[in-house]
Design a protein around this motif. Sequence first.
Motif, PDB file in Angstrom:
ATOM      1  N   GLY A 255       0.685  -1.050   0.313  1.00 52.02           N
ATOM      2  CA  GLY A 255       0.306  -0.042  -0.105  1.00 52.02           C
ATOM      3  C   GLY A 255       0.653   1.632  -0.142  1.00 52.02           C
ATOM      4  O   GLY A 255       0.689   2.002  -0.603  1.00 52.02           O
ATOM      5  N   ALA A 256       1.504   1.154   0.863  1.00 49.41           N
ATOM      6  CA  ALA A 256       2.658   2.724   1.122  1.00 49.41           C
ATOM      7  C   ALA A 256       3.127   2.485  -0.482  1.00 49.41           C
ATOM      8  O   ALA A 256       3.620   3.951  -1.094  1.00 49.41           O
ATOM      9  CB  ALA A 256       3.708   2.474   1.972  1.00 49.41           C
ATOM     10  N   PHE A 257       3.654   1.556  -1.212  1.00 46.17           N
ATOM     11  CA  PHE A 257       4.740   1.533  -1.910  1.00 46.17           C
ATOM     12  C   PHE A 257       3.819   2.408  -2.796  1.00 46.17           C
ATOM     13  O   PHE A 257       4.256   2.955  -4.335  1.00 46.17           O
ATOM     14  CB  PHE A 257       5.050  -0.333  -3.012  1.00 46.17           C
ATOM     15  CG  PHE A 257       5.697   0.195  -4.044  1.00 46.17           C
ATOM     16  CD1 PHE A 257       7.074  -0.211  -4.037  1.00 46.17           C
ATOM     17  CD2 PHE A 257       4.863  -0.204  -5.133  1.00 46.17           C
ATOM     18  CE1 PHE A 257       7.515   0.253  -5.231  1.00 46.17           C
ATOM     19  CE2 PHE A 257       5.710  -0.701  -6.725  1.00 46.17           C
ATOM     20  CZ  PHE A 257       7.231   0.240  -6.774  1.00 46.17           C
ATOM     21  N   TYR A 258       2.795   1.470  -3.504  1.00 47.50           N
ATOM     22  CA  TYR A 258       1.585   2.394  -4.968  1.00 47.50           C
ATOM     23  C   TYR A 258       1.491   3.963  -4.176  1.00 47.50           C
ATOM     24  O   TYR A 258       0.851   4.420  -5.081  1.00 47.50           O
ATOM     25  CB  TYR A 258       0.513   0.914  -5.096  1.00 47.50           C
ATOM     26  CG  TYR A 258       1.031   0.149  -5.655  1.00 47.50           C
ATOM     27  CD1 TYR A 258       1.083   0.082  -6.854  1.00 47.50           C
ATOM     28  CD2 TYR A 258       0.708  -1.016  -5.080  1.00 47.50           C
ATOM     29  CE1 TYR A 258       1.399  -0.910  -7.394  1.00 47.50           C
ATOM     30  CE2 TYR A 258       1.197  -1.982  -5.896  1.00 47.50           C
ATOM     31  CZ  TYR A 258       1.531  -1.950  -6.707  1.00 47.50           C
ATOM     32  OH  TYR A 258       1.758  -3.560  -7.745  1.00 47.50           O
ATOM     33  N   GLU A 259       1.488   4.809  -3.031  1.00 40.95           N
ATOM     34  CA  GLU A 259       1.694   5.307  -2.615  1.00 40.95           C
ATOM     35  C   GLU A 259       2.954   6.463  -2.878  1.00 40.95           C
ATOM     36  O   GLU A 259       2.238   7.901  -2.619  1.00 40.95           O
ATOM     37  CB  GLU A 259       0.971   5.843  -1.389  1.00 40.95           C
ATOM     38  CG  GLU A 259      -0.471   5.135  -0.971  1.00 40.95           C
ATOM     39  CD  GLU A 259      -1.860   5.799  -1.607  1.00 40.95           C
ATOM     40  OE1 GLU A 259      -1.819   7.065  -1.860  1.00 40.95           O
ATOM     41  OE2 GLU A 259      -2.590   5.464  -2.062  1.00 40.95           O
ATOM     42  N   GLY A 260       3.915   6.290  -3.280  1.00 39.31           N
ATOM     43  CA  GLY A 260       5.082   6.639  -3.064  1.00 39.31           C
ATOM     44  C   GLY A 260       5.352   7.020  -1.628  1.00 39.31           C
ATOM     45  O   GLY A 260       6.283   8.156  -1.388  1.00 39.31           O
ATOM     46  N   ASP A 261       5.013   6.042  -0.224  1.00 40.06           N
ATOM     47  CA  ASP A 261       5.920   6.605   0.328  1.00 40.06           C
ATOM     48  C   ASP A 261       7.099   5.207   0.825  1.00 40.06           C
ATOM     49  O   ASP A 261       6.219   4.264   1.517  1.00 40.06           O
ATOM     50  CB  ASP A 261       4.471   6.445   1.865  1.00 40.06           C
ATOM     51  CG  ASP A 261       5.070   6.913   3.298  1.00 40.06           C
ATOM     52  OD1 ASP A 261       6.152   7.138   3.759  1.00 40.06           O
ATOM     53  OD2 ASP A 261       3.989   6.788   4.315  1.00 40.06           O
ATOM     54  N   TRP A 262       8.025   6.072   0.394  1.00 35.30           N
ATOM     55  CA  TRP A 262       9.000   4.797  -0.135  1.00 35.30           C
ATOM     56  C   TRP A 262       9.597   4.402   1.722  1.00 35.30           C
ATOM     57  O   TRP A 262      10.038   3.452   1.709  1.00 35.30           O
ATOM     58  CB  TRP A 262      10.622   5.537  -0.692  1.00 35.30           C
ATOM     59  CG  TRP A 262       9.510   5.933  -2.158  1.00 35.30           C
ATOM     60  CD1 TRP A 262      10.013   8.071  -2.618  1.00 35.30           C
ATOM     61  CD2 TRP A 262       9.115   5.280  -2.999  1.00 35.30           C
ATOM     62  NE1 TRP A 262       9.223   7.379  -3.220  1.00 35.30           N
ATOM     63  CE2 TRP A 262       8.787   6.725  -3.645  1.00 35.30           C
ATOM     64  CE3 TRP A 262       8.756   4.429  -2.912  1.00 35.30           C
ATOM     65  CZ2 TRP A 262       8.380   6.251  -5.083  1.00 35.30           C
ATOM     66  CZ3 TRP A 262       8.241   3.614  -4.312  1.00 35.30           C
ATOM     67  CH2 TRP A 262       7.665   4.775  -5.306  1.00 35.30           C
ATOM     68  N   GLY A 263       9.244   5.406   2.346  1.00 35.00           N
ATOM     69  CA  GLY A 263       9.985   5.502   3.675  1.00 35.00           C
ATOM     70  C   GLY A 263       9.055   4.063   4.527  1.00 35.00           C
ATOM     71  O   GLY A 263       9.798   3.080   4.881  1.00 35.00           O
ATOM     72  N   ALA A 264       7.983   3.989   4.704  1.00 39.77           N
ATOM     73  CA  ALA A 264       6.652   3.482   4.638  1.00 39.77           C
ATOM     74  C   ALA A 264       6.996   1.940   4.266  1.00 39.77           C
ATOM     75  O   ALA A 264       6.802   0.805   5.113  1.00 39.77           O
ATOM     76  CB  ALA A 264       5.445   3.815   4.962  1.00 39.77           C
TER      77      ALA A 264
END
Length: 446
Positions: A255-264
């Motif tokens: 989910g974080a990957f597809y939102e571009g939240d790389w740290g998460a």
Amino acid sequence: MLADLFSIAVVEGRNSHLAALAAEVVKLEDKMPRALQDLAMRVSGLEAKRNEVELVDAGDVQVINPYISNLKSRLSSSPSNGFLWNDLSYAYNLIGEKEKSERAMLAALKVSGSHRLIARGASRLFMHHHDPERALSVLKRAQSFSVDPWLLSAHIAVSQASGQESVFIAAARRALQRLGTGHLHSSELGMALATQELRGGKMKRAKIIARESGVDATENALAQAVWLSPRLRTDVVTKEAIAATAGAFEAKCWGAFYEGDWGAAVENAVLWLNEEPYSVVPALQGSFVAATFMHDYVRSLKIAEFGLGRNPDSDSLRNNYVVALAMSGDLARAEGEFIKMSGSKADPREHAVWMATSGLLKYRRNEVEHGRALYDAARIEFEKVNDRTAQLTLTLYQSMEEARAGNVERSKEMISSLYRKLGLRDEKVAINDALEREVLRRRSTD
């Protein structure tokens, strides 16, 4: 733009501008990639911040061996306890004792009458050992297999992962019709069937099943829902549902990957890896995101090395390890690890990745022409399969190497040429931003 200027200043050794650019990067804190923040802080004479989830070495023999001894002692007085045999199998697997792990699992199946939970665990074990036929076989022999939604969903998932189609699709559909969707105990079966419908080109049917099955879902079902969402071009489950589920690290990672939240994405990949230390997927995803999107090669190295300890035959994971070593400046070790990779042409895409990494190593040896030729050959393969993400990733790394070799104008033209081919209009967008946009584009909804 600031990230690009700072990176080029570091690569080209422009000391007159470096301090000022570093100060600007430091001011932006978490708005900049962690690795650039750390580098900027070092340039500014500050101590780099570290506040990250740590990997847990669940395979430490000093911890596992006493645990194994305790399990054996308990089994001597309770030899018919299938769950103890199952735990023993898991413990052996953590320390790489493949044969002992399989023997313990077979004992667990025998004494438990192939109990559902143990059969599912056995299936995962044999898939980890690259034996999908045995993984499918243990499921079929389990109690009430033909009507059990948990076992049928596992059979479909294993079949899909091994490139097959389960022969029990009809039975699975009957089971889902009988049970209905929107229930925890049918959620994994629903997601498995939604995936099957997607593979058959039935997008509308796949969306309906997936959405209904995501109402009350297990962690595994949530992970599958997140994987399905960009492919179905719709949100199968809400972000709130994922966030509210304790654990669900796989779902949160994707989910974080597809939102571009790389740290998460990386943090949840590590948590997922701690929970499933012998799974290669979280190690692959975590090491890739850390290196490619965050430029945090130290973090990427740690994750890849941890994963290789349990999956030493994974060329894909070793490739991530080699890239992180090369990008962090340890060329000798990178080359030593690279020769362990097969470079097989059986899978054109995997061979293209191998060529690109070989090209990276040539650039680092200052064999620029040779490195360029290898990258060009890899690019042709990625173009053949229309893999936009791979083309952008390849150009990201190659443009950095061209700039490092002093060919800044060539680096810029390489990026512009790719943008034109892919129909990306804004040529002023940095290549790492374009790659991020591509990930987010894949996540677009109806």
